[in-house]
Design an enzyme around this catalytic site. Structure first.
Site, PDB file in Angstrom:
ATOM      1  N   ALA A  60       0.798  -1.142  -0.005  1.00 14.29           N
ATOM      2  CA  ALA A  60      -0.022   0.031  -0.085  1.00 14.29           C
ATOM      3  C   ALA A  60       0.954   1.287  -0.022  1.00 14.29           C
ATOM      4  O   ALA A  60       2.069   1.371   0.435  1.00 14.29           O
ATOM      5  CB  ALA A  60      -0.993  -0.142   1.129  1.00 14.29           C
ATOM      6  N   GLY A  70       0.680  -5.070   0.756  1.00 13.34           N
ATOM      7  CA  GLY A  70      -0.555  -5.305  -0.192  1.00 13.34           C
ATOM      8  C   GLY A  70      -0.066  -5.668  -1.531  1.00 13.34           C
ATOM      9  O   GLY A  70      -1.097  -6.515  -2.148  1.00 13.34           O
ATOM     10  N   GLU A  87      -0.651  -9.218  -0.716  1.00 13.60           N
ATOM     11  CA  GLU A  87      -2.149  -9.708  -0.308  1.00 13.60           C
ATOM     12  C   GLU A  87      -2.702  -9.769  -1.989  1.00 13.60           C
ATOM     13  O   GLU A  87      -3.611 -10.319  -2.021  1.00 13.60           O
ATOM     14  CB  GLU A  87      -2.711  -8.398   0.435  1.00 13.60           C
ATOM     15  CG  GLU A  87      -2.337  -8.662   1.834  1.00 13.60           C
ATOM     16  CD  GLU A  87      -2.468  -7.545   2.809  1.00 13.60           C
ATOM     17  OE1 GLU A  87      -2.133  -6.113   2.374  1.00 13.60           O
ATOM     18  OE2 GLU A  87      -3.081  -7.698   3.680  1.00 13.60           O
ATOM     19  N   GLU A 144       4.422  -5.170   7.270  1.00 16.20           N
ATOM     20  CA  GLU A 144       3.642  -4.242   7.857  1.00 16.20           C
ATOM     21  C   GLU A 144       3.978  -3.947   9.346  1.00 16.20           C
ATOM     22  O   GLU A 144       3.906  -2.921   9.833  1.00 16.20           O
ATOM     23  CB  GLU A 144       2.069  -4.420   8.107  1.00 16.20           C
ATOM     24  CG  GLU A 144       1.433  -4.212   6.504  1.00 16.20           C
ATOM     25  CD  GLU A 144       1.393  -5.594   5.623  1.00 16.20           C
ATOM     26  OE1 GLU A 144       2.276  -6.488   6.026  1.00 16.20           O
ATOM     27  OE2 GLU A 144       0.868  -5.599   4.558  1.00 16.20           O
TER      28      GLU A 144
END
Ligand code: CAA
Length: 265
Positions: free
Chosen positions: A73, A116, A119, A139
Site C-alpha cells: 500500500a 499489499g 495480498e 507491515e
C-alpha cells in the site's frame, strides 16, 4: 479517431492488453515501486470487472514490473492519517471486490511482492513466481498490520504457524521457499513468469467456460463452509452443468474417442 490521446491515459497505472481470450493487466507505477494507491486499485478493479463481464475474456492475468510486483500500500499516502480518518475513508474496503471476480485470475510475480503487493497476489487463483520473487508482510516493521487480507489469506495458504512467522517478524519469503510453503504454484527462471502464466491461462481459456466458472465459484465459495454443506453445493453445481452444450460435447467426444470442440455454451 482523434489524433490526441485522451487526458486520462497519462494517469493510468494499469496497462491492459488482450491476448486472445486472455486479458493481461500490468501494474505500471515504477516511480513508487508499484505502490498500490487507492486510485491504482480502483482502476485495476474497474478493468478486471469490465473484462469479467465480457464473454470474449476467459482468464485474467495480472503482473507487475520486472523487479517489483508491488511494494505494498502507498505508505506516503497514509503516513499522517488518524484511525478515525482511515475508518471513515475505508480505503481497503474496495479490495473485497477481487473476491467477486467470476473468472480465474493468474498472477505472474517478479521481484518484490510485499504488504499489499503480497495480498494482491494472494487474490489470484494461480500464482507463478520468477526465481527472484520475494513475498512478505512487512507491515509490522512500520508499526501496523496487514489490512487487505494478509492475516486472512496467508494462513489459509501456508498454514497458521508459517503465516505467524511472516506476519510477526516481517521476514521475506524467497520464491523457492514460497513454493515449498504452498504460496505459489510454480517457480520459473527470472523473466519467465509472465510467459508461463500466459501459457497456463491459454490452457484454462480452452476449457469449457461454464465448468471453469463453476469450479472457481465452488472452490472459493465452499472453502470455509461445513463439509456437508460444501458437498451439497458442489453437487448442485455439477448437476447444473448438464444443461450446457459443452457437457454434451465433452461426454460425446469421450464416448466417440475424439477430441472435444468446446464452444463455451
Ligand atoms: N509506498 C510508497 N512509496 C514506496 C513504497 C510504498 N509501499 N515502497 C517504496 N516506495 C518508494 C520509496 O519511498 C522510494 O521513493 P523515493 O525515491 O521518493 O525515496 C522509492 O519507492 C524507491 O524505494 P526504495 O529506495 O526503498 O527502494 P529499494 O530498492 O531500496 O527497496 C523495497 C525496495 C524493499 C520494496 C522497499 O522500498 C520497501 O521495503 N518498501 C516498503 C514495503 C512495505 O513496507 N510494504 C507494506 C506497506 S503497508 C501495506 O501494504 C498495508 C496493507 O496491508 C494494505
Amino acid at each position: 479517431m482523434g489524433t490526441h490521446m485522451p487526458a486520462e491515459t497519462t494517469t493510468e497505472k494499469i496497462r491492459t492488453e488482450r491476448r486472445g481470450a486472455v486479458a493481461l493487466y500490468t501494474i505500471h507505477r515504477p516511480e513508487a515501486l508499484n505502490a498500490l494507491s487507492d486510485e491504482l486499485i480502483a482502476e485495476l478493479l474497474q478493468k478486471l470487472e469490465a473484462a469479467d463481464k465480457d464473454d470474449a475474456v476467459r482468464v485474467h492475468v495480472l503482473t507487475g514490473g520486472p523487479k517489483v510486483f508491488a511494494a505494498g500500500a502507498d505508505i506516503k499516502g497514509m503516513a499522517q492519517a488518524t484511525a478515525a480518518e482511515m475508518a471513515r475513508k475505508d480505503p481497503l474496503g474496495q479490495w473485497d471486490r477481487f473476491s467477486k471476480l467470476a473468472k480465474p485470475l493468474i498472477a505472474a510475480v517478479n521481484g518484490f511482492a510485499l504488504g499489499g503487493g503480497c495480498e494482491l497476489a494472494m487474490n489470484a487463483d494461480l500464482l507463478i513466481a520468477g526465481e527472484d520473487a520475494v513475498f512478505g508482510q512487512p507491515e509490522i516493521l512500520i508499526g501496523v498490520m496487514p489490512g487487505a487480507g494478509g492475516t486472512v489469506r496467508l494462513p489459509r495458504l501456508v498454514g497458521r504457524l508459517r503465516a505467524m512467522e511472516l506476519l510477526l517478524t516481517g521476514r521475506r519469503l524467497p520464491a523457492r521457499q514460497a513454493l515449498e510453503w504452498g504460496l505459489v504454484n510454480a517457480v520459473v527462471p527470472p523473466g519467465q513468469a509472465l510467459e508461463e502464466a500466459l501459457r497456463l491461462a491459454s490452457e484454462i481459456a480452452a476449457q469449457p467456460a461454464e465448468a471453469v466458472r463453476q469450479v472457481k465459484a465452488a472452490v472459493r465459495g465452499n472453502l470455509d463452509k461445513p463439509v456437508l454443506e460444501a458437498l451439497a453445493n458442489e453437487r448442485e453445481r455439477f448437476y447444473s452443468l448438464f444443461d450446457t452444450a459443452d457437457q454434451k460435447e465433452g461426454m460425446a467426444a469421450f464416448v466417440e474417442k475424439r477430441k472435444p470442440k468446446f464452444t463455451g455454451k
